[in-house]
Write a protein that holds these residues in place. Structure first.
Motif, short mmCIF file in Angstrom:
data_model
loop_
_atom_site.label_atom_id
_atom_site.label_comp_id
_atom_site.label_asym_id
_atom_site.label_seq_id
_atom_site.Cartn_x
_atom_site.Cartn_y
_atom_site.Cartn_z
N VAL A 96 -84.82 -65.26 -56.91
CA VAL A 96 -84.66 -64.19 -55.91
C VAL A 96 -83.94 -63.02 -56.56
CG1 VAL A 96 -83.87 -63.60 -53.59
CG2 VAL A 96 -84.37 -66.00 -54.15
N ALA A 97 -84.40 -61.80 -56.27
CA ALA A 97 -83.71 -60.61 -56.79
C ALA A 97 -84.04 -59.43 -55.89
CB ALA A 97 -84.13 -60.32 -58.23
N SER A 98 -83.19 -58.42 -55.96
CA SER A 98 -83.40 -57.22 -55.14
C SER A 98 -84.45 -56.32 -55.78
CB SER A 98 -82.09 -56.44 -55.00
OG SER A 98 -81.72 -55.84 -56.23
N THR A 99 -84.98 -55.40 -54.98
CA THR A 99 -85.96 -54.45 -55.48
C THR A 99 -85.40 -53.66 -56.65
OG1 THR A 99 -86.88 -54.24 -53.24
CG2 THR A 99 -87.44 -52.52 -54.83
N GLY A 100 -84.16 -53.19 -56.51
CA GLY A 100 -83.54 -52.40 -57.57
C GLY A 100 -83.37 -53.19 -58.85
N GLU A 101 -82.93 -54.44 -58.75
CA GLU A 101 -82.76 -55.27 -59.94
C GLU A 101 -84.08 -55.46 -60.67
OE1 GLU A 101 -79.08 -58.21 -58.57
OE2 GLU A 101 -81.14 -58.67 -57.95
N VAL A 123 -94.95 -51.68 -60.54
CA VAL A 123 -94.02 -52.73 -60.11
C VAL A 123 -94.06 -52.86 -58.59
CG1 VAL A 123 -91.58 -53.34 -59.90
CG2 VAL A 123 -92.48 -52.55 -62.10
N THR A 124 -94.03 -51.74 -57.88
CA THR A 124 -94.05 -51.77 -56.41
C THR A 124 -95.31 -52.44 -55.89
OG1 THR A 124 -92.68 -49.78 -56.24
CG2 THR A 124 -94.03 -50.34 -54.33
N ARG A 125 -96.47 -52.06 -56.43
CA ARG A 125 -97.73 -52.65 -55.97
C ARG A 125 -97.78 -54.14 -56.27
NH1 ARG A 125 -100.06 -48.18 -58.41
NH2 ARG A 125 -101.18 -49.44 -59.95
N THR A 126 -97.31 -54.52 -57.45
CA THR A 126 -97.35 -55.93 -57.84
C THR A 126 -96.44 -56.75 -56.95
OG1 THR A 126 -97.77 -55.26 -60.13
CG2 THR A 126 -97.07 -57.53 -59.76
N LEU A 127 -95.27 -56.23 -56.63
CA LEU A 127 -94.35 -56.95 -55.73
C LEU A 127 -95.00 -57.18 -54.37
CD1 LEU A 127 -90.94 -55.19 -56.48
CD2 LEU A 127 -91.52 -57.58 -56.96
N GLU A 129 -98.12 -57.27 -53.55
CA GLU A 129 -99.35 -58.06 -53.56
C GLU A 129 -99.14 -59.50 -54.03
OE1 GLU A 129 -102.26 -55.93 -55.78
OE2 GLU A 129 -102.10 -54.13 -54.54
N SER A 130 -98.08 -59.76 -54.82
CA SER A 130 -97.97 -61.08 -55.46
C SER A 130 -96.70 -61.85 -55.14
CB SER A 130 -98.08 -60.92 -56.99
OG SER A 130 -99.30 -60.30 -57.35
N PHE A 131 -95.74 -61.23 -54.44
CA PHE A 131 -94.46 -61.90 -54.22
C PHE A 131 -94.07 -61.89 -52.75
CE2 PHE A 131 -94.67 -60.70 -58.64
CZ PHE A 131 -94.19 -61.83 -59.28
N ARG A 132 -93.07 -62.68 -52.42
CA ARG A 132 -92.67 -62.91 -51.04
C ARG A 132 -91.31 -62.27 -50.76
NH1 ARG A 132 -94.99 -68.19 -49.13
NH2 ARG A 132 -93.11 -68.36 -47.87
N GLN A 133 -91.01 -62.12 -49.46
CA GLN A 133 -89.71 -61.61 -49.03
C GLN A 133 -89.12 -62.54 -47.97
OE1 GLN A 133 -90.88 -57.31 -48.26
NE2 GLN A 133 -89.00 -56.99 -49.44
N GLY A 138 -85.83 -55.86 -48.92
CA GLY A 138 -85.21 -55.42 -50.16
C GLY A 138 -84.99 -56.52 -51.17
N ARG A 139 -85.43 -57.75 -50.85
CA ARG A 139 -85.32 -58.87 -51.79
C ARG A 139 -86.69 -59.51 -51.95
NH1 ARG A 139 -80.75 -60.28 -48.32
NH2 ARG A 139 -78.81 -59.57 -49.27
N TRP A 140 -86.99 -59.94 -53.17
CA TRP A 140 -88.28 -60.56 -53.48
C TRP A 140 -88.04 -61.93 -54.10
CZ3 TRP A 140 -92.52 -57.80 -51.91
CH2 TRP A 140 -92.29 -56.46 -51.58
N ASN A 141 -88.95 -62.85 -53.82
CA ASN A 141 -88.74 -64.22 -54.32
C ASN A 141 -90.04 -64.90 -54.71
OD1 ASN A 141 -88.65 -64.30 -51.11
ND2 ASN A 141 -89.51 -66.27 -51.79
#
Length: 325
Positions: A96-101, A123-127, A129-133, A138-141
């Motif tokens: 898990v990490a924040s968008t900024g990190e 990076v924004t598009r990939t997050l 399309e491929s990752f969860r919140q 503001g956090r992706w996992n």
């Protein structure tokens, strides 16, 4: 500073992917009313010209545009590389990490709206399309199955407990009690895994001391209490007071203070568990010879000895999870 044209370029590419080809007039209609005004005709043609020279677009007969044949593959390759870098970073951070990190790690910085680079856009598009919140805005996992194979940080365990807790299905009166129980079990697992290693011996190791010291920045009240306890211990041991007591405390401060911090963590301090980074589990687990994933969940799973020291040896938790530390 001029506004970034990356959103415009993205919109143009999206229009052309959907339509196959389009004229500048049709592209302007897709971009919105502002771009249909005469004052923006030259600007749009300038953008289309730059995209053509960069081989993003191909200008066909009759002034129509289409996406360049090689661009789709180039973008897919770039997307795959970006996804791999995000995956690697999330695994390093416990999943898990924040968008900024993530932007700082993968794109080099977290820009404001006017400074967004093409890599930031990717990076924004990939997050998206491929990752969860699953841990809030503001956090992706990573997906739950992969999270189960990584050390569980206290702050993410705290989130899970709060979200999943139900009074009718829990032996605890409140979610805070459930959290305290987990943190106490994790602390006890550290003490058990430490075995014959003294707390001072562990806390005095530079790699461990650095982690513990950084944790106290996020838990200043714990650090202040540890200093008070250390001062009381030194006074009881030496009988010193005033300036001489302060000098004696300063002489022992770093090593003895970090030992107090480690003991406080092992006693289940909520503040310290919320501040613990993934390195605390991986570094201490390597020192103790146990699985860091199990250790972060309050279990001590000793690692089998592998003849090939370069290979990672899987282990199991009591829940049957196959782990690769």
């Amino acid at each position: 500073m001029a506004a970034s044209t990356h959103p415009i370029k993205r919109a143009i590419l999206a229009k052309l992917r959907h339509a196959g080809s389009a004229s500048p007039k049709e592209i302007a209609e897709a971009l919105g009313p502002e771009w249909q005004e005469k004052r923006n005709n030259a600007r749009l043609r300038h953008i289309l010209g730059r995209m053509t020279r960069r081989q993003l677009l191909v200008r066909q007969e009759a002034g129509r545009y289409t996406v360049a044949p090689g661009y789709e593959k180039e973008e897919l390759d770039a997307r795959a590389g970006t996804e791999d870098r995000i995956l690697a970073f999330l695994r390093e951070r416990g999943g898990v990490a924040s968008t900024g990190e993530i932007h700082r790690a993968v794109a080099g910085h977290m820009p404001n709206t006017e400074e967004r680079t093409q890599e930031n856009e990717l990076v924004t598009r990939t997050l998206k399309e491929s990752f969860r919140q699953d841990f809030g805005y503001g956090r992706w996992n990573l997906n739950p199955e992969e999270l189960d194979r990584l050390p569980l940080l206290g702050r993410w365990a705290d989130h899970r407990i709060q979200v999943d807790w139900r009074r009718d299905k829990s032996p605890f009166e409140t979610w805070q009690e459930a959290r305290a129980d987990l943190f106490l079990r994790v602390g006890e697992a550290f003490a058990d895994a430490r075995g014959d290693l003294g707390v001072l011996e562990v806390a005095s190791r530079p790699e461990v001391a650095t982690i513990l010291d950084a944790m106290t920045i996020r838990a200043p009240a714990v650090r202040a209490q540890a200093l008070d306890d250390l001062r009381a211990d030194v006074q009881a041991e030496t009988g010193l007071e005033g300036y001489r007591l302060g000098e004696a405390v300063r002489e022992r401060k770093m090593t003895a203070l970090m030992a107090h911090i480690l003991i406080t963590f092992e006693m289940g301090s909520v503040e310290l568990h919320l501040a613990a980074p993934v390195e605390l589990y991986t570094v201490c687990a390597a020192l103790f010879g146990v699985c860091p994933v199990a250790l972060s969940r309050g279990e001590v799973v000793f690692l089998p000895v592998s003849r090939n020291t370069r290979s990672k040896v899987p282990c199991k938790t009591s829940q049957g999870l196959d782990l690769v530390p």
